[in-house]
Scaffold this active site. Structure first.
Site, PDB file in Angstrom:
ATOM      1  CE  LYS A 120      -6.254  -9.682  12.774  1.00 15.30           C
ATOM      2  NZ  LYS A 120      -5.896 -10.285  14.035  1.00 15.30           N
ATOM      3  CG  HIS A 154      -2.133  -0.928   0.964  1.00 10.32           C
ATOM      4  ND1 HIS A 154      -2.066  -2.282   1.182  1.00 10.32           N
ATOM      5  CD2 HIS A 154      -3.390  -0.686   0.496  1.00 10.32           C
ATOM      6  CE1 HIS A 154      -3.232  -2.829   0.877  1.00 10.32           C
ATOM      7  NE2 HIS A 154      -4.054  -1.894   0.463  1.00 10.32           N
TER       8      HIS A 154
HETATM    9  S1  SF4 Z   1      -6.294 -15.315  16.755  1.00  9.08           S
HETATM   10 FE1  SF4 Z   1      -4.982 -14.214  18.201  1.00  9.08          FE
HETATM   11  S2  SF4 Z   1      -2.905 -14.671  17.546  1.00  9.08           S
HETATM   12 FE2  SF4 Z   1      -4.263 -15.168  15.843  1.00  9.08          FE
HETATM   13  S3  SF4 Z   1      -4.366 -13.320  14.556  1.00  9.08           S
HETATM   14 FE3  SF4 Z   1      -6.035 -13.207  16.008  1.00  9.08          FE
HETATM   15  S4  SF4 Z   1      -5.216 -12.036  17.738  1.00  9.08           S
HETATM   16 FE4  SF4 Z   1      -3.482 -12.740  16.533  1.00  9.08          FE
END
Ligand code: SF4
Lengths: 194, 370
Positions: free
Chosen positions: A105, A40
């Protein structure tokens, strides 16, 4: 929350993207290109993009890739990374490069939401941490770009996926599930600490 | 540094103990002389004392043999077995969810309303746990900060143990159980071995038992970013220096963490202490199993209340909205200075990876602790 599962197949069409609504569960089959911080920044700095991103999906992901002895690549883990870090850049990529969606996410902010509305894009939320389920949906690694410049996890990996599971949390109509949930939870919180 | 300091502390303790022993003996003799005038009685006492001393000596010898080297095993052989043990602890922690955590995740999946994105997310999480176990591959690609807690007997060689742990961590990384996750903060360089300044974290605890217990937590980065520390009173929240104030800031922290850090999460909390130790003790709470309840009545009530209240917030898995925002909450309390009142909240994602092994005398795994 929507109950229907929508299938989105390659080549992605703008009308199909416009039809998606916040809360839709979507199974994506086709192409996606990984791109995170370095990519990016690279695009933002005005460097030539080595691949045509028009009508494509960018996946915020730093995969664990193993190079086989025959030169082919294998994805070992490919979960989403936090998207908000690309907030300063993503709207530009939507405007200048014609992408139809972003996967990541944690959701993104107001700039990206406005760009989704203006240019007809959506934000897909993958399931954070579900590295194994998501890696199984990646059927092949077809190409890699900028690896020499930004390194393996930051490179643009072109991948083919089958029924890659995501949820629309920001649509092209100005709706953000993140904003809705935040507002609701703040109201409940105010009540809980009265 | 920490190891050296601890060693020094031990020496001092030992000296003190010796002094005490001498002191005791003297006192006993004196007392005996004064109280028991009869010769017979004296003899009996002496014999008893003598017996005790012998027993202690025997016990010590056995302990040494058990911990350091088993009969017929050279120190080098012991180190090899221990290396394999640590490697297996790392593999199991990264790839197999502890039963108690998996149980609460499955319960959350059953709780979410059917055909919602919340249920969908929990279903993928549950499936992910199964695939990781079957394929023996990391549950999450972020294998986090490795936090070892080591419980060892008196006279244990921490330096030697640390070296074996580091070797095992490098091997586990090569084998793909750990992601190349340790970065030089100044240069950004990643040597790809997961060892370096401060990595892995090793907390040594001396215990009065003969055996060696090794516990490991993998603390993910995304969830670590959502950890938060409050100093009470907190004016905007109208949170004072009492448990009601503590409750307010904990719930505030959860509202702030929403959608990030891969919920539904688990909270480890320390009330009191200073800023550094506060977080340290907060993280220690992740060693407790999900069904563990605080022995302090008020804290047990608060743990329960936080989970119930949090799950009314409607944040849900991944922040999609839903019934499960929090899987568990573990709280401890430490003394504080009159000037300070900290609430340190460590946020753990659903991928709460923890495992531990009781290590046998020959360095092999005796039993799993979770
Ligand atoms: S599950 Fe926990 S360790 Fe895995 S990406 Fe998400 S915050 Fe990070």
């Amino acid at each position: 929350m929507s109950e229907n599962i929508v299938k989105l197949d390659y080549p992605y069409k703008r009308e199909e993207i416009r039809a998606l609504k916040v809360g839709d569960t979507v199974l994506i089959t086709g192409k996606m290109f990984t791109g995170r911080d370095a990519v990016h920044k690279y695009i933002h700095d005005g460097n030539p993009v080595p691949v045509d991103l028009n009508n494509q999906i960018i996946y915020h992901c730093g995969p664990v890739v193993v190079e086989n002895s025959d030169g082919s690549y294998e994805i070992k883990a490919a979960g989403p990374t936090t998207s908000i870090r690309e907030e300063p850049y993503e709207w530009e990529v939507m405007r200048d490069h014609g992408i139809v969606g972003v996967i990541g996410k944690g959701g993104m902010g107001a700039k990206t939401l406005a760009a989704c509305q203006e240019y007809g894009c959506v934000y897909f939320h993958a399931i954070g941490g579900a590295a194994q389920v998501l890696a199984e949906k990646i059927k092949s690694v077809d190409n890699v770009y900028l690896k020499e410049i930004v390194g393996s996890p930051e490179a643009i990996w072109e991948m083919s996926v089958v029924e890659f599971p995501v949820v629309v949390t920001m649509d092209s109509h100005g709706n953000s599930l993140h904003d809705e949930v935040l507002k609701h939870s703040q109201e409940v919180f105010a009540d809980l600490i009265k | 540094m920490a190891i050296k300091k601890k060693k020094m502390a031990k020496k001092v303790v030992k000296k003190k103990v010796t002094k005490k022993k001498v002191a005791k003996k003297v006192t006993k003799k004196k007392v005996a002389k004064k109280v028991t005038k009869k010769k017979v009685a004296k003899k009996v006492t002496k014999k008893k004392v003598a017996k005790k001393v012998t027993k202690k000596k025997v016990a010590k010898k056995v302990t040494k043999k058990k911990v350091v080297v088993k009969k017929g095993q050279t120190p080098a052989e012991y180190d090899k077995v221990l290396f394999k043990t640590i490697l297996e602890v790392v593999r199991k922690t990264s790839t197999e969810m502890p039963d108690d955590v998996q149980k609460v995740i499955l319960k959350a999946l059953a709780t979410e309303a059917k055909a919602t994105t919340a249920e969908y997310a929990m279903d993928i999480i549950a499936k992910n746990i199964e695939i990781a176990r079957t394929k023996s591959q990391p549950i999450c690609q972020d294998t986090g900060t490795l936090i070892f807690n080591i419980y060892h007997p008196v006279g244990f060689n921490q330096g030697k143990f640390s070296k074996i742990v580091k070797k095992a961590v490098v091997k586990a990384t090569e084998m793909g159980y750990l992601r190349q996750n340790s970065v030089d903060t100044l240069t950004g360089e990643n040597k790809g071995m997961n060892i370096g300044l401060g990595h892995p974290v090793m907390n040594f605890h001396e215990h009065n038992k003969k055996g060696l217990d090794v516990k490991l937590i993998l603390k993910g980065g995304g969830s670590e970013n959502m950890s938060i520390q409050y100093s009470l009173p907190n004016v905007p929240l109208n949170a004072g220096r009492d448990l009601d104030g503590v409750r307010k800031v904990i719930l505030d922290g959860l509202v702030k963490a929403q959608g990030k850090g891969c919920g539904p999460g688990i909270l480890g909390i320390c009330i009191g202490s200073d800023r550094g130790e506060g977080y340290h003790h907060a993280k220690e709470q992740f060693l407790r199993t999900m069904d563990d309840i605080s022995p302090v009545k008020e804290l047990a009530a608060l743990e329960k209340d936080i989970v119930e209240s949090a799950n009314k917030l409607g944040i849900g898995p991944m922040g999609f909205g839903g019934k499960t925002t929090l899987l568990g909450c573990k709280i401890c309390v430490m003394n504080r200075l009159p000037a300070s009142y900290f609430v340190s909240i460590s946020y753990m994602c659903w991928a709460s990876r923890r495992q531990g092994a009781a290590v046998k005398a020959d360095g092999s795994i005796g039993k799993w602790l979770y």
